[in-house]
Design an enzyme around this catalytic site. Structure first.
Site, mmCIF file in Angstrom:
data_model
loop_
_atom_site.group_PDB
_atom_site.id
_atom_site.type_symbol
_atom_site.label_atom_id
_atom_site.label_comp_id
_atom_site.label_asym_id
_atom_site.label_seq_id
_atom_site.Cartn_x
_atom_site.Cartn_y
_atom_site.Cartn_z
ATOM 1 N N CYS A 2 0.827 -1.062 0.414
ATOM 2 C CA CYS A 2 0.222 0.324 -0.255
ATOM 3 C C CYS A 2 1.052 1.254 -0.062
ATOM 4 C CB CYS A 2 -0.953 -0.073 1.303
ATOM 5 S SG CYS A 2 -1.937 -0.788 1.539
ATOM 6 N N ARG A 27 5.588 -0.301 -5.888
ATOM 7 C CA ARG A 27 5.510 -1.171 -4.943
ATOM 8 C C ARG A 27 4.725 -2.696 -4.253
ATOM 9 N NH1 ARG A 27 7.442 2.124 0.173
ATOM 10 N NH2 ARG A 27 6.095 1.069 1.245
ATOM 11 N N TRP A 75 -3.067 -2.983 -1.199
ATOM 12 C CA TRP A 75 -2.588 -4.430 -1.641
ATOM 13 C C TRP A 75 -3.408 -4.914 -0.416
ATOM 14 C CZ3 TRP A 75 -0.070 -8.112 1.095
ATOM 15 C CH2 TRP A 75 0.407 -9.045 0.480
ATOM 16 N N ASN A 101 -2.321 2.765 5.743
ATOM 17 C CA ASN A 101 -1.287 1.121 5.359
ATOM 18 C C ASN A 101 -1.036 0.586 6.946
ATOM 19 O OD1 ASN A 101 -1.145 2.529 2.955
ATOM 20 N ND2 ASN A 101 1.627 2.724 3.276
ATOM 21 N N GLY A 102 -0.936 -0.934 6.656
ATOM 22 C CA GLY A 102 -0.794 -1.624 7.811
ATOM 23 C C GLY A 102 -1.870 -2.243 7.943
ATOM 24 N N GLU A 471 17.900 -17.784 -6.212
ATOM 25 C CA GLU A 471 18.096 -17.010 -6.336
ATOM 26 C C GLU A 471 17.019 -17.232 -7.907
ATOM 27 O OE1 GLU A 471 16.724 -14.315 -5.286
ATOM 28 O OE2 GLU A 471 17.104 -12.844 -7.545
ATOM 29 N N LYS A 475 13.369 -15.555 -9.562
ATOM 30 C CA LYS A 475 13.168 -14.618 -10.258
ATOM 31 C C LYS A 475 12.338 -15.147 -11.396
ATOM 32 C CE LYS A 475 14.531 -12.230 -8.973
ATOM 33 N NZ LYS A 475 14.458 -11.348 -8.264
ATOM 34 N N GLU A 478 7.899 -15.802 -10.660
ATOM 35 C CA GLU A 478 7.572 -13.680 -9.639
ATOM 36 C C GLU A 478 8.026 -13.287 -11.053
ATOM 37 O OE1 GLU A 478 10.151 -11.651 -6.142
ATOM 38 O OE2 GLU A 478 11.530 -12.147 -8.048
ATOM 39 N N HIS A 494 16.393 -37.379 -4.838
ATOM 40 C CA HIS A 494 15.900 -38.529 -3.853
ATOM 41 C C HIS A 494 13.627 -38.223 -3.825
ATOM 42 C CE1 HIS A 494 19.278 -39.923 -1.870
ATOM 43 N NE2 HIS A 494 19.526 -38.177 -2.213
ATOM 44 N N LYS A 589 6.453 -5.099 -3.695
ATOM 45 C CA LYS A 589 8.354 -4.439 -3.790
ATOM 46 C C LYS A 589 8.239 -4.604 -2.457
ATOM 47 C CE LYS A 589 12.017 -2.992 -5.720
ATOM 48 N NZ LYS A 589 12.879 -4.183 -6.308
HETATM 49 C C1 G6P Z 1 8.894 -9.166 -1.841
HETATM 50 C C2 G6P Z 1 9.359 -8.436 -3.186
HETATM 51 C C3 G6P Z 1 11.045 -9.137 -3.472
HETATM 52 C C4 G6P Z 1 11.797 -8.939 -2.126
HETATM 53 C C5 G6P Z 1 11.782 -9.501 -0.458
HETATM 54 C C6 G6P Z 1 11.790 -8.659 0.656
HETATM 55 O O1 G6P Z 1 8.760 -10.299 -1.634
HETATM 56 O O2 G6P Z 1 8.730 -9.111 -3.808
HETATM 57 O O3 G6P Z 1 11.207 -9.025 -4.653
HETATM 58 O O4 G6P Z 1 13.096 -9.798 -2.961
HETATM 59 O O5 G6P Z 1 10.335 -8.694 -0.408
HETATM 60 O O6 G6P Z 1 12.559 -7.479 0.166
HETATM 61 P P1 G6P Z 1 13.425 -6.616 1.141
HETATM 62 O O7 G6P Z 1 13.507 -4.925 0.217
HETATM 63 O O8 G6P Z 1 13.556 -6.605 2.590
HETATM 64 O O9 G6P Z 1 14.767 -7.095 0.161
#
Ligand code: G6P
Length: 594
Positions: A2, A27, A75, A101-102, A471, A475, A478, A494, A589
């Site tokens: 948000c 975000r 959000w 927000n929150g 990672e 990616k 996502e 396994h 984000k």
């Molecule tokens: C969210 C984002 C990810 C990110 C994670 C941690 O889940 O979608 O892309 O890696 O938060 O965010 P930070 O700002 O703590 O690195």
């Protein structure tokens, strides 16, 4: 997640708020809304709906002047994304408009205690706040009513509030969710992210938890929950507006992938002098004195943390554990006598990390935040912080922050190492080699067309390559929505190998000399069961059939190179599917709720 933007002043509130919300789009959100005052008619109008800001812009009325308003990107947490659940919300008699927000954890109890019989227009926890303020304001001033409401709320909140009966005022309140006020000579902005102020304010004040702000025309007062003035710092906004534009690139993600060599060079410039690391003394001391590092992170930052574990243990001889923040917060393992907590967070705002920070601070443990946002909550609240110098990262899927975080972890460990690795030279080579890979992006795009045709995909690797696989798979899932998992190559057989069918894509990452043969055996195992395999390897361990070969650098820093093809693979897979690359579905984000 948000976003909040509010404005009071003599410029066009509509423009400032809508532009600010657009800057917060990165975000992640699913609905947007705005309340604006019509200066001439002295009325307030609410426009809101599910969908993007572009849609909000199409439903806003532009026919009147407005010098006061609050806007929001939502959000969804409580209630599905729809018109009714979008913010702003308003009180029973439409006197108070609020954006939030929150998460208010006790909103049901508050309804039962104070608002029985009230009718609510939405399923949100937020609406309760508006009703409470209106109810209390019947017997006390609006400021007191808001502060009384704050004292009853359990959970997290950043709030911007407008009172229909006093159009020269705007209020804000904050606990656990980020909020700040932007200062300019034309008016005052309330925002959840300093990015929203860029271009409209030169200075800002980050708000502390449990603070309450009363803006009266051009002046403001910051108070605590009982109304006592609170101290605050005024900071300069030093974000370059051109850094948050896409420029020649089709997507922020592609721009940010391309920026990585430059970021590494910035880091070298910032943290090295004459080949030596220039870290401040107290950080070096904290690292020297600890008997174990606990890395706390989420998502991509946690994947960087896994590489950091290898770096700290192998370069600096410090035992290191990596923990998922949301698990650690409520299930702390037995700690050593002198732990050092390292929080890795691109945004510096992730609520799961903050919950841990609050907890370990209360126990008196030392903390260090590694972040891209020096003004963030985690940077402010930890004992020390180190900036990763990646510049604003706008695409939700993190790329340049990951490689920058690894570089910084290397720099932290280097100060304590015996110097057998020449880190400056290694990272300079990394930057050049990154460019070599990025130059081959069209070739990688052609591979993606051939390989990623299925609904699922596996990345396999061993040792440090396994962490890159985690990672790489994050990616790909996502942004392409292909179900992808990263596996320790030896573990696949396994159980998970049962999922390999004809043409299942399996991508192997091979950079570690001593175990490259083992990973290749695992690759043959899946190949002989029909998998369509692709190999990302380094020059010294490559086979002639490998599709993507990257330069050799020290093994500990090879993830900074082998991850780049995987970022491009994810990007082109998402592009081919026509997905919203910079704003993938359901993701945010900056995750400011636990
Ligand atoms: C969210 C984002 C990810 C990110 C994670 C941690 O889940 O979608 O892309 O890696 O938060 O965010 P930070 O700002 O703590 O690195």
């Amino acid at each position: 997640m948000c976003g909040i933007v509010g404005y009071i002043g003599n410029k066009d509130a509509r423009e400032i708020i809508l532009n600010g919300l657009e800057k917060l789009e990165y975000r992640g959100y699913d609905s947007a809304g705005i309340t604006l005052r019509n200066n001439t008619a002295d009325t307030f109008n609410v426009y809101k709906d599910k969908g993007r800001i572009a849609h909000l812009k199409s439903i806003v009325d532009y026919s009147y002047d407005s010098g006061l308003g609050i806007g929001h990107t939502r959000w969804a947490t409580h209630g599905i994304p729809n018109y009714a659940n979008s913010h702003p919300h308003y009180s029973k008699d439409s006197r108070f408009f609020i954006v939030h927000n929150g998460v208010i954890e006790n909103y049901k109890e508050l309804i039962a205690t104070y608002l029985q019989g009230s009718v609510f227009a939405s399923d949100t926890d937020t609406e309760v706040i508006a009703h409470l303020i209106e109810r209390f304001s019947a017997k006390m001033s609006v400021s007191e009513a808001i502060r009384k409401t704050m004292s009853l709320l359990e959970g997290s909140y950043a709030l911007a509030i407008i009172d229909r009966d006093n159009p020269h005022k705007m209020y804000a309140a904050k606990n656990k969710s980020p909020l700040l006020i932007g200062l300019s000579d034309h008016g005052i902005i309330v925002a959840s992210d300093v990015m929203a102020c860029v271009g409209y304010a030169k200075e800002y004040i980050p708000l502390d938890d449990k603070s309450f702000v009363e803006v009266d025309g051009a002046s403001y007062k910051i108070k605590d929950i009982i109304g006592k003035p609170m101290e605050h710092d005024v900071k300069e906004i030093d974000i370059d507006a051109s850094n948050i534009e896409k420029g020649e690139y089709a997507h922020f993600m592609l721009k940010e992938i391309n920026e990585q060599p430059g970021v590494i060079r910035n880091i070298l410039q910032r943290y090295f002098k004459d080949g030596k690391v220039t870290l401040n003394g107290p950080i070096k001391e904290a690292l020297q004195e600890t008997d174990r590092i606990y890395i706390i992170a989420a998502g991509t930052s946690m994947n960087a943390g896994f590489v950091g574990k290898q770096i700290f243990e192998k370069m600096a001889n410090i035992p290191t554990e990596v923990h998922i923040a949301s698990e650690f917060a409520y299930n702390m393992p037995l700690l050593t006598k002198n732990p050092l907590f390292i929080f890795i967070s691109q945004s510096g705002e992730t609520a799961d990390l903050r919950a841990v920070l609050v907890n370990i601070k209360a126990k008196g443990y030392r903390s260090l935040t590694i972040t891209n946002v020096k003004t963030s909550t985690l940077a402010r609240e930890a004992d020390h912080f180190v900036e990763i110098m990646a510049g604003p990262e706008i695409a939700v899927a993190s790329t340049k922050a990951y490689t920058a975080q690894i570089a910084i972890l290397g720099i932290l460990a280097y100060g304590l190492s015996d110097g057998h690795i020449n880190l400056y030279k290694e990272l300079s080579r990394v930057a050049i080699s990154m460019e070599n890979i990025i130059d081959k992006r069209e070739y990688i795009e052609s591979l993606v067309k051939d390989y990623l045709t299925k609904r699922n995909c596996f990345y396999i690797g061993r040792g440090i390559d396994y962490y890159t696989c985690l990672e790489a798979s994050l990616k790909l899932k996502e942004i392409s929505y292909i179900q992808t998992e990263g596996f320790a190559a030896g573990e696949l057989k396994h159980g998970t190998i049962a999922l390999i069918e004809d043409n299942t894509p399996v991508i192997a990452i091979i950079s570690q000399r001593d175990i490259s043969k083992n990973t290749r055996s695992n690759l043959y195992e899946v190949k002989s069961r029909g998998a369509h395999t692709l190999v990302i390897s380094t020059k010294s361990v490559h086979d002639q059939d490998d599709q993507i070969i990257v330069d050799d650098v020290h093994e500990l820093f090879s993830p900074m190179l082998t991850v780049i093809p995987s970022q491009l693979i994810a990007y082109y897979a998402a592009l081919a599917r026509g997905n919203d690359i910079d704003k993938p579905r359901n993701l945010a984000k900056s995750v400011t709720v636990e």
